[in-house]
Design a protein around this motif. Structure first.
Motif, PDB file in Angstrom:
ATOM      1  N   VAL A   1     -39.611   0.875 -52.606  1.00 17.32           N
ATOM      2  CA  VAL A   1     -40.189   0.016 -53.643  1.00 17.32           C
ATOM      3  C   VAL A   1     -39.094  -0.485 -54.577  1.00 17.32           C
ATOM      4  O   VAL A   1     -39.033  -1.670 -54.924  1.00 17.32           O
TER       5      VAL A   1
ATOM      6  N   HIS B   1     -40.429   7.245 -58.951  1.00 20.23           N
ATOM      7  CA  HIS B   1     -41.830   7.195 -59.365  1.00 20.23           C
ATOM      8  C   HIS B   1     -42.298   5.744 -59.497  1.00 20.23           C
ATOM      9  O   HIS B   1     -41.502   4.804 -59.485  1.00 20.23           O
ATOM     10  N   ASP B   2     -43.597   5.581 -59.645  1.00 22.64           N
ATOM     11  CA  ASP B   2     -44.164   4.248 -59.811  1.00 22.64           C
ATOM     12  C   ASP B   2     -43.596   3.579 -61.065  1.00 22.64           C
ATOM     13  O   ASP B   2     -43.267   4.236 -62.061  1.00 22.64           O
ATOM     14  N   GLU B   3     -43.522   2.262 -61.006  1.00 19.22           N
ATOM     15  CA  GLU B   3     -43.063   1.496 -62.160  1.00 19.22           C
ATOM     16  C   GLU B   3     -43.945   1.766 -63.379  1.00 19.22           C
ATOM     17  O   GLU B   3     -45.171   1.894 -63.260  1.00 19.22           O
TER      18      GLU B   3
ATOM     19  N   HIS C   1     -37.777  -4.497 -55.103  1.00 17.55           N
ATOM     20  CA  HIS C   1     -37.596  -5.292 -56.323  1.00 17.55           C
ATOM     21  C   HIS C   1     -36.227  -5.970 -56.314  1.00 17.55           C
ATOM     22  O   HIS C   1     -36.104  -7.162 -56.635  1.00 17.55           O
TER      23      HIS C   1
ATOM     24  N   GLY D   1     -40.027   6.801 -52.321  1.00 17.40           N
ATOM     25  CA  GLY D   1     -40.175   5.698 -53.253  1.00 17.40           C
ATOM     26  C   GLY D   1     -39.020   4.730 -53.333  1.00 17.40           C
ATOM     27  O   GLY D   1     -39.119   3.717 -54.032  1.00 17.40           O
TER      28      GLY D   1
ATOM     29  N   MET E   1     -38.432   2.175 -63.760  1.00 18.78           N
ATOM     30  CA  MET E   1     -38.854   3.125 -62.738  1.00 18.78           C
ATOM     31  C   MET E   1     -38.221   4.497 -63.012  1.00 18.78           C
ATOM     32  O   MET E   1     -36.992   4.641 -62.938  1.00 18.78           O
TER      33      MET E   1
END
Length: 310
Positions: free
Chosen positions: A104, A246-248, A108, A101, A230
């Motif tokens: 990602v 982890h995902d936002e 950003h 992850g 996040m």
């Protein structure tokens, strides 16, 4: 241990551990963990109170004790690496880290959007900071004020040597919240430990079927600055450090600012809950987190001050 002795002990640790053979040093810290676990002092009991919520009421006392033993060993591994990290070198930090992850998160930052990385007290958060700094990403974090002041300065200098900007949680000349907001608006990375309410102003959330208290800072910063919130979880696997971004968590909708922060913090708690359940032995939480334990501590302090010891 009084404040002066604590300062001397940490100073000796940073001097001696990095100069000692690693295999022997790890064995010593493992024995220290087992000694503390057998003594079943306040720290181990606090860890077991928290782990009981993770494993649930159906786990036997023997199973809980086995888990707390593994937990104390993981906790002391963190302390060994606390002293050893400055001597480990960039290549080792990079080669012995497994991650998912991070692309990602870094995406950003490359696009100019700040990121609030919110972490529970899992695995080795100092290593995680050193690792991402070694990848070329500067970060800002916050440290709890320690006594004596010389010990706080040692921790600050240590983390700065690993590539972090460290701000005081309380005190100091800077407006810490204001500095964090500026870093985020400039597209920077802010890393915050976020599973324990330290100053008594945290929000109540559901965690493992009970009420617990977590800080509102990560959600508030994401709301105020537009940064991505996040969660990041950490754990050990043999010689490897593991990092999962982890995902936002989008800032929750709501009719008021406080409602949005509350709901976003609850969503963060749910991610932490899942991460801790997967690797409970690496959750280094010896202090009260759950509201019932905070209240029990408050009652004990009140009774002690009143002269009652029952």
């Amino acid at each position: 241990m009084d404040e002066r002795m604590a300062d001397l002990a940490y100073a000796a640790g940073w001097t001696l551990v990095r100069r000692s053979p690693e295999r022997a040093g790890r064995a010593v810290f493992r024995r220290l963990a087992d000694r503390d676990w057998r003594a079943h002092g306040g720290g181990t009991r606090g860890l077991e109170r928290n782990l009981r919520r993770v494993v649930g009421p159906h786990a036997t006392d023997a199973q809980l004790r086995a888990l707390s033993k593994a937990g104390m060993r993981s906790y002391m591994r963190y302390y060994y690496e606390l002293f050893r990290l400055p001597a480990m070198g960039r290549e080792r930090l990079l080669s012995q880290t497994r991650q998912s992850g991070i692309e990602v998160l870094e995406g950003h930052l490359k696009a100019g959007r700040g990121v609030v990385a919110a972490l529970p007290h899992m695995g080795n958060w100092d290593h995680a900071g050193a690792w991402i700094a070694a990848r070329g990403t500067p970060l800002t974090t916050v440290a709890q004020r320690l006594n004596p002041e010389s010990l706080y300065r040692r921790f600050t200098s240590y983390r700065e040597s690993l590539g972090m900007e460290v701000l005081p949680l309380t005190g100091g000349d800077a407006n810490t919240v204001g500095v964090l907001a500026r870093r985020l608006r400039a597209g920077g990375l802010v890393c915050l430990l976020a599973d324990r309410d330290i100053n008594g102003t945290g929000l109540e959330v559901d965690l493992f079927g009970e009420k617990a208290r977590m800080p509102s800072g990560p959600a508030a910063l994401a709301l105020n600055t537009g940064a991505a919130l996040m969660p990041v979880s950490l754990w050990y696997d043999g010689p490897f450090w593991n990092i999962r971004v982890h995902d936002e968590i989008p800032v929750a909708p709501g009719s008021s600012r406080s409602e949005r922060i509350q709901e976003t913090t609850r969503a963060l708690a749910r991610v932490f809950e899942g991460a801790i359940a997967e690797h409970p032995e690496d959750w280094h939480m010896l202090q009260p987190v759950f509201s019932a334990d905070h209240e029990a501590d408050r009652v004990r302090r009140r009774d002690t001050e009143d002269g009652r010891w029952d």
